[in-house]
Design a protein around this motif. Sequence first.
Motif, PDB file in Angstrom:
ATOM      1  N   ALA A 227      -6.488 -11.290 -30.595  1.00  0.00           N
ATOM      2  CA  ALA A 227      -5.049 -11.139 -30.810  1.00  0.00           C
ATOM      3  C   ALA A 227      -4.786 -10.145 -31.941  1.00  0.00           C
ATOM      4  O   ALA A 227      -5.590 -10.022 -32.873  1.00  0.00           O
ATOM      5  CB  ALA A 227      -4.432 -12.493 -31.147  1.00  0.00           C
ATOM      6  N   GLY A 228      -3.677  -9.444 -31.845  1.00  0.00           N
ATOM      7  CA  GLY A 228      -3.325  -8.471 -32.868  1.00  0.00           C
ATOM      8  C   GLY A 228      -2.989  -9.140 -34.195  1.00  0.00           C
ATOM      9  O   GLY A 228      -2.539 -10.293 -34.236  1.00  0.00           O
ATOM     10  N   GLY A 229      -3.212  -8.424 -35.285  1.00  0.00           N
ATOM     11  CA  GLY A 229      -2.914  -8.957 -36.603  1.00  0.00           C
ATOM     12  C   GLY A 229      -1.432  -8.879 -36.919  1.00  0.00           C
ATOM     13  O   GLY A 229      -0.650  -8.265 -36.190  1.00  0.00           O
ATOM     14  N   VAL A 230      -1.052  -9.502 -37.994  1.00  0.00           N
ATOM     15  CA  VAL A 230       0.348  -9.467 -38.433  1.00  0.00           C
ATOM     16  C   VAL A 230       0.386  -9.070 -39.903  1.00  0.00           C
ATOM     17  O   VAL A 230      -0.564  -9.300 -40.657  1.00  0.00           O
ATOM     18  CB  VAL A 230       1.037 -10.845 -38.259  1.00  0.00           C
ATOM     19  CG1 VAL A 230       1.129 -11.220 -36.786  1.00  0.00           C
ATOM     20  CG2 VAL A 230       0.295 -11.924 -39.039  1.00  0.00           C
ATOM     21  N   LYS A 231       1.481  -8.456 -40.294  1.00  0.00           N
ATOM     22  CA  LYS A 231       1.684  -8.090 -41.692  1.00  0.00           C
ATOM     23  C   LYS A 231       2.489  -9.179 -42.392  1.00  0.00           C
ATOM     24  O   LYS A 231       3.397  -9.758 -41.813  1.00  0.00           O
ATOM     25  CB  LYS A 231       2.425  -6.755 -41.787  1.00  0.00           C
ATOM     26  CG  LYS A 231       1.596  -5.554 -41.342  1.00  0.00           C
ATOM     27  CD  LYS A 231       2.362  -4.259 -41.555  1.00  0.00           C
ATOM     28  CE  LYS A 231       1.513  -3.053 -41.156  1.00  0.00           C
ATOM     29  NZ  LYS A 231       2.252  -1.777 -41.375  1.00  0.00           N
ATOM     30  N   VAL A 232       2.130  -9.429 -43.612  1.00  0.00           N
ATOM     31  CA  VAL A 232       2.854 -10.422 -44.407  1.00  0.00           C
ATOM     32  C   VAL A 232       3.543  -9.722 -45.573  1.00  0.00           C
ATOM     33  O   VAL A 232       3.088  -8.664 -46.045  1.00  0.00           O
ATOM     34  CB  VAL A 232       1.909 -11.517 -44.931  1.00  0.00           C
ATOM     35  CG1 VAL A 232       1.333 -12.324 -43.778  1.00  0.00           C
ATOM     36  CG2 VAL A 232       0.778 -10.925 -45.756  1.00  0.00           C
ATOM     37  N   GLU A 237       3.363 -15.813 -48.486  1.00  0.00           N
ATOM     38  CA  GLU A 237       3.400 -15.906 -47.023  1.00  0.00           C
ATOM     39  C   GLU A 237       1.988 -15.908 -46.453  1.00  0.00           C
ATOM     40  O   GLU A 237       1.699 -16.617 -45.478  1.00  0.00           O
ATOM     41  CB  GLU A 237       4.201 -14.742 -46.442  1.00  0.00           C
ATOM     42  CG  GLU A 237       4.366 -14.848 -44.926  1.00  0.00           C
ATOM     43  CD  GLU A 237       5.138 -13.679 -44.327  1.00  0.00           C
ATOM     44  OE1 GLU A 237       5.231 -13.607 -43.091  1.00  0.00           O
ATOM     45  OE2 GLU A 237       5.653 -12.841 -45.115  1.00  0.00           O
ATOM     46  N   LYS A 241       0.358 -18.882 -44.126  1.00  0.00           N
ATOM     47  CA  LYS A 241      -0.201 -18.698 -42.788  1.00  0.00           C
ATOM     48  C   LYS A 241      -1.654 -19.175 -42.730  1.00  0.00           C
ATOM     49  O   LYS A 241      -2.083 -19.763 -41.734  1.00  0.00           O
ATOM     50  CB  LYS A 241      -0.097 -17.226 -42.380  1.00  0.00           C
ATOM     51  CG  LYS A 241       1.319 -16.798 -42.014  1.00  0.00           C
ATOM     52  CD  LYS A 241       1.343 -15.379 -41.486  1.00  0.00           C
ATOM     53  CE  LYS A 241       2.744 -14.982 -41.026  1.00  0.00           C
ATOM     54  NZ  LYS A 241       3.177 -15.794 -39.858  1.00  0.00           N
ATOM     55  N   GLU A 245      -1.402 -22.004 -40.124  1.00  0.00           N
ATOM     56  CA  GLU A 245      -1.736 -21.450 -38.811  1.00  0.00           C
ATOM     57  C   GLU A 245      -3.246 -21.306 -38.641  1.00  0.00           C
ATOM     58  O   GLU A 245      -3.815 -21.793 -37.656  1.00  0.00           O
ATOM     59  CB  GLU A 245      -1.034 -20.110 -38.632  1.00  0.00           C
ATOM     60  CG  GLU A 245       0.496 -20.229 -38.631  1.00  0.00           C
ATOM     61  CD  GLU A 245       1.188 -18.881 -38.434  1.00  0.00           C
ATOM     62  OE1 GLU A 245       0.548 -17.959 -37.884  1.00  0.00           O
ATOM     63  OE2 GLU A 245       2.367 -18.750 -38.826  1.00  0.00           O
TER      64      GLU A 245
END
Length: 250
Positions: A227-232, A237, A241, A245
């Motif tokens: 899965a693609g990463g996310v920016k925080v 935050e 996560k 998560e």
Amino acid sequence: MKILVPIKRVIDYNVKVRVKADHSGVDLTNTKMAMNPFCEIAVEEAIRLKEKGLAEEVIVVSIGDKSCQEQIRTALALGADRGIHVETEQMPGSLQVAKILQKIVEQEQPKLIILGKQSIDSDNNQTGQMLAALTGMPQGTFASKVNLEAESVSVTREIDGGLQTVKLSLPAVVTTDLRLNEPRYATLPNIMKAKRKPLDVIVATGLGLNLKSNITTLKVEPPAQRAGGVKVADVAELVSKLKNEAKVIS
């Protein structure tokens, strides 16, 4: 002293593996093949032992169809003296490979057998141990250092608690780990010389062995897509996560 080094032809580790549409196996069509990296380490170690004057002959053996001769010639170009190709169109499992190697050991009577600890395709890590059991030889697995003497070999191996050194009476079986050495590259003159080195072909069916594997592959699937990463926005935050998560912080 004679050293025997079994090698295996596998998909080059730089190539992205493709699964067949029917999920029956890996698609090898127009795929670059190479010597198994752990086998390269085994060949290098055998050649170094010969260069130190501790061995007189290094023999490489590979099992498979005629295409395996390419990897045998590569090993000969690296410095091995002689090659043996056990020809078979089947895909023998670890036990069948060990039984074939047992026959080669009986014929060649090597003092030391050096194998890669595993192949990067099946990843079984079984053949060396099975060969040691079939031949009744002592074994030193996952070798990160090998010291060969007249009638014994000392093998330093990595274990969970650190390093362990075992001393084995010859003849013996040793399987190589990544830390043992860094394989050399074959030079052009040696590649040309390898074409003139002896390569014997033995038909596997003539060894009197049952090479039918008892293992059946039911299905081959590629690994799940990551899965693609996310920016925080900030550290708070990120910690949230990780805790809620990813569940890596309790």
